[in-house]
Design an enzyme around this catalytic site. Structure first.
Site, PDB file in Angstrom:
ATOM      1  N   ARG A  58       0.840  -1.213   0.000  1.00  0.00           N
ATOM      2  CA  ARG A  58       0.000   0.000   0.000  1.00  0.00           C
ATOM      3  C   ARG A  58       0.871   1.259   0.000  1.00  0.00           C
ATOM      4  O   ARG A  58       0.477   2.316  -0.474  1.00  0.00           O
ATOM      5  CB  ARG A  58      -0.953  -0.013   1.214  1.00  0.00           C
ATOM      6  CG  ARG A  58      -1.772   1.257   1.365  1.00  0.00           C
ATOM      7  CD  ARG A  58      -3.025   1.077   2.215  1.00  0.00           C
ATOM      8  NE  ARG A  58      -2.779   0.463   3.500  1.00  0.00           N
ATOM      9  CZ  ARG A  58      -2.216   1.062   4.553  1.00  0.00           C
ATOM     10  NH1 ARG A  58      -1.827   2.324   4.483  1.00  0.00           N
ATOM     11  NH2 ARG A  58      -2.036   0.414   5.687  1.00  0.00           N
ATOM     12  N   ASP A 183      -7.704  17.167 -15.100  1.00  0.00           N
ATOM     13  CA  ASP A 183      -7.970  15.773 -15.461  1.00  0.00           C
ATOM     14  C   ASP A 183      -7.634  15.647 -16.943  1.00  0.00           C
ATOM     15  O   ASP A 183      -8.323  16.204 -17.798  1.00  0.00           O
ATOM     16  CB  ASP A 183      -9.442  15.439 -15.172  1.00  0.00           C
ATOM     17  CG  ASP A 183      -9.787  13.983 -15.477  1.00  0.00           C
ATOM     18  OD1 ASP A 183      -9.123  13.391 -16.344  1.00  0.00           O
ATOM     19  OD2 ASP A 183     -10.732  13.450 -14.858  1.00  0.00           O
TER      20      ASP A 183
HETATM   21  N1  LCS Z   1     -12.029  11.235 -15.202  1.00  0.00           N
HETATM   22  C1  LCS Z   1     -12.569  11.113 -16.423  1.00  0.00           C
HETATM   23  C2  LCS Z   1     -12.402  12.217 -17.415  1.00  0.00           C
HETATM   24  C3  LCS Z   1     -13.286   9.975 -16.755  1.00  0.00           C
HETATM   25  O1  LCS Z   1     -13.787   9.876 -17.982  1.00  0.00           O
HETATM   26  C4  LCS Z   1     -13.439   8.953 -15.786  1.00  0.00           C
HETATM   27  C5  LCS Z   1     -14.220   7.718 -16.084  1.00  0.00           C
HETATM   28  C6  LCS Z   1     -12.864   9.118 -14.520  1.00  0.00           C
HETATM   29  C7  LCS Z   1     -12.160  10.284 -14.260  1.00  0.00           C
HETATM   30  C8  LCS Z   1     -12.975   8.062 -13.451  1.00  0.00           C
HETATM   31  O2  LCS Z   1     -12.135   7.005 -13.773  1.00  0.00           O
HETATM   32  P1  LCS Z   1     -12.356   5.481 -13.308  1.00  0.00           P
HETATM   33  O3  LCS Z   1     -12.534   5.490 -11.846  1.00  0.00           O
HETATM   34  O4  LCS Z   1     -13.560   4.978 -14.012  1.00  0.00           O
HETATM   35  O5  LCS Z   1     -11.081   4.843 -13.732  1.00  0.00           O
HETATM   36  N2  LCS Z   1     -15.025   7.817 -17.233  1.00  0.00           N
HETATM   37  C9  LCS Z   1     -15.901   6.945 -17.652  1.00  0.00           C
HETATM   38  C10 LCS Z   1     -16.744   7.146 -18.749  1.00  0.00           C
HETATM   39  O6  LCS Z   1     -16.845   8.178 -19.435  1.00  0.00           O
HETATM   40  N3  LCS Z   1     -17.442   6.057 -18.958  1.00  0.00           N
HETATM   41  O7  LCS Z   1     -17.206   5.096 -17.996  1.00  0.00           O
HETATM   42  C11 LCS Z   1     -16.174   5.601 -17.107  1.00  0.00           C
END
Ligand code: LCS
Length: 393
Positions: A58, A183
């Site tokens: 961790r 992001d």
């Molecule tokens: N940031 C962005 C821009 C994302 O598109 C997503 C997930 C996340 C953070 C979160 O990431 P995760 O925890 O899923 O790895 N986006 C998704 C989407 O547009 N469709 O399914 C998941």
């Protein structure tokens, strides 16, 4: 002998600089939860930081560290912090920068849960938030309060593909002493380097382009400074949203082909966006590579390519959009993005469904908006698939 690795592709392959006594060509999976110390003093030195030996997965693990170093190098940052998911990365940043009585400004069309968690969970801890259209810098400036502790951008935004000016917003934020987090999921470091543009923190859902093969969920944070790295690493370690070594291994493997995958997907996306824009049944297309995109010039300045994400609306709105989604044959009707396969989904009822309707509309997430993540298949097949689905409208 060490490889010279100044180019992006060379860094993708050789980044992290992992070497072991066996000469392994690939960083092995250290599938272990804990590491034994040479003696009690050595254990104490590892905990005090005098010795950089591994302690417990961790807190750190060679397979995970190799991925962290590589992504940090690609983003030109100080260090990387791998997390169990993209949302774990988002929440690590929220927890690290925001406390009771403090305020965050965020773009209003971020990934659904990045907004929902801020508006539903964080108010319990008295954290305030303003979700504004950050594609207009004046909205960000007007939202700044004395207690603003973080500006959070997602550009291009999910799912509106709106683009915020990282350089200009970072400059204004820094004049007020406010850090900026971007992001960078939709671009990956191959197409956009937020830290070079002035941001302080960059984060990723590595589930998407970085891994690229739709077989893991993972996240990463990269900081510009050592101080922010240490602060966020401590949050990640104490919250326990660490990555698993096997997950790190798969992500590191997927990352090696990032540039050639994006080159191919982007080449396809440019053709698909052109095709859709000219289609008589399509109302509008949002893609940074189209001159019709409202931030086309800004996209050219801060991104090295328009990427592989397209949003569009079919004439006839949601009903017509559903006909397209229900009739694609090769593309998968699925959420997620950034993989080698073309995906289609409906943000208003899927990825962004938990955002209240009026907030969705204010952010441009209309009922008719359909999102495409373009894969690396043959472009004629992708276009023919969309054509036959649009014919059914
Ligand atoms: N940031 C962005 C821009 C994302 O598109 C997503 C997930 C996340 C953070 C979160 O990431 P995760 O925890 O899923 O790895 N986006 C998704 C989407 O547009 N469709 O399914 C998941």
């Amino acid at each position: 002998m060490k490889t010279e690795k100044s180019g992006f592709n060379s860094k993708l392959i050789h980044g992290g600089d992992f070497h072991d006594s066996l000469g392994s060509a690939v960083t092995p999976i250290y599938q272990t939860s804990t590491f034994s110390f040479k003696n009690a003093d050595h254990g104490a030195r590892c905990f005090s930081g005098e010795d950089d030996g591994y302690i417990y997965t961790r807190l750190g693990n060679p397979t995970i560290e190799d991925l962290e170093k590589t992504v940090a190098e690609l983003e030109n940052g100080f260090g990387g912090i791998a997390t169990s998911s993209g949302m774990a990365a988002v929440n690590t940043v929220y927890l690290g920068f925001l406390g009771a009585g403090e305020h965050i400004i965020s773009h209003n069309a971020v990934y659904g849960p990045s907004r929902v968690v801020m508006e539903t969970l964080y108010p319990k801890f008295n954290v305030e938030s303003s979700f504004v259209d950050a594609t207009d810098i004046n909205n960000v400036i007007n939202a700044i309060r004395p207690n603003t502790k973080l500006i959070y951008l997602e550009t291009p935004a999910n799912p509106t593909i709106g683009i915020s000016d990282i350089k200009a917003i970072s400059k204004i934020a820094h004049e007020k002493g406010i850090p900026v987090c971007v992001d960078n999921t939709f671009c990956s470091p191959y197409l956009q380097k937020p830290l070079d543009l002035g941001a302080d923190i960059v984060l990723h859902s590595m589930t998407k382009f970085i891994n690229g093969h739709a077989d893991i969920v993972a996240g990463m944070i990269v900081t510009k400074t050592e101080e922010q790295y240490k602060m966020l690493r401590s949050v990640m370690m104490n919250v326990g949203c660490n990555m698993d070594p096997h997950q790190a291994f798969l992500t590191r493997r997927g990352l090696k082909t990032l540039a050639i995958r994006i080159d191919r997907a982007q080449e396809n996306a440019i053709k698909v966006a052109d095709y859709l824009e000219q289609h008589p049944k399509v109302e509008w297309v949002k893609y940074p590579g189209l001159k019709s995109h409202p931030q086309y010039e800004l996209a050219k300045m801060q991104m090295s390519g328009p990427g592989a994400m397209i949003s569009f609306e079919v004439k006839g709105g949601l009903k017509a959009g559903k006909t397209v989604m229900d009739n694609v044959q090769m593309a998968l009707l699925a959420v997620s993005l950034g993989g080698i396969e073309t995906l289609i989904q409906h943000p208003a009822s899927m990825t962004h469904s938990k955002i209240p309707q009026e907030k969705k509309l204010e952010a441009g997430i209309t009922g008719g908006l359909v999102r495409l993540s373009i894969g690396i298949e043959d472009v004629d097949d992708i276009i023919n698939d969309l054509k036959q689905a649009l014919d059914k409208v």
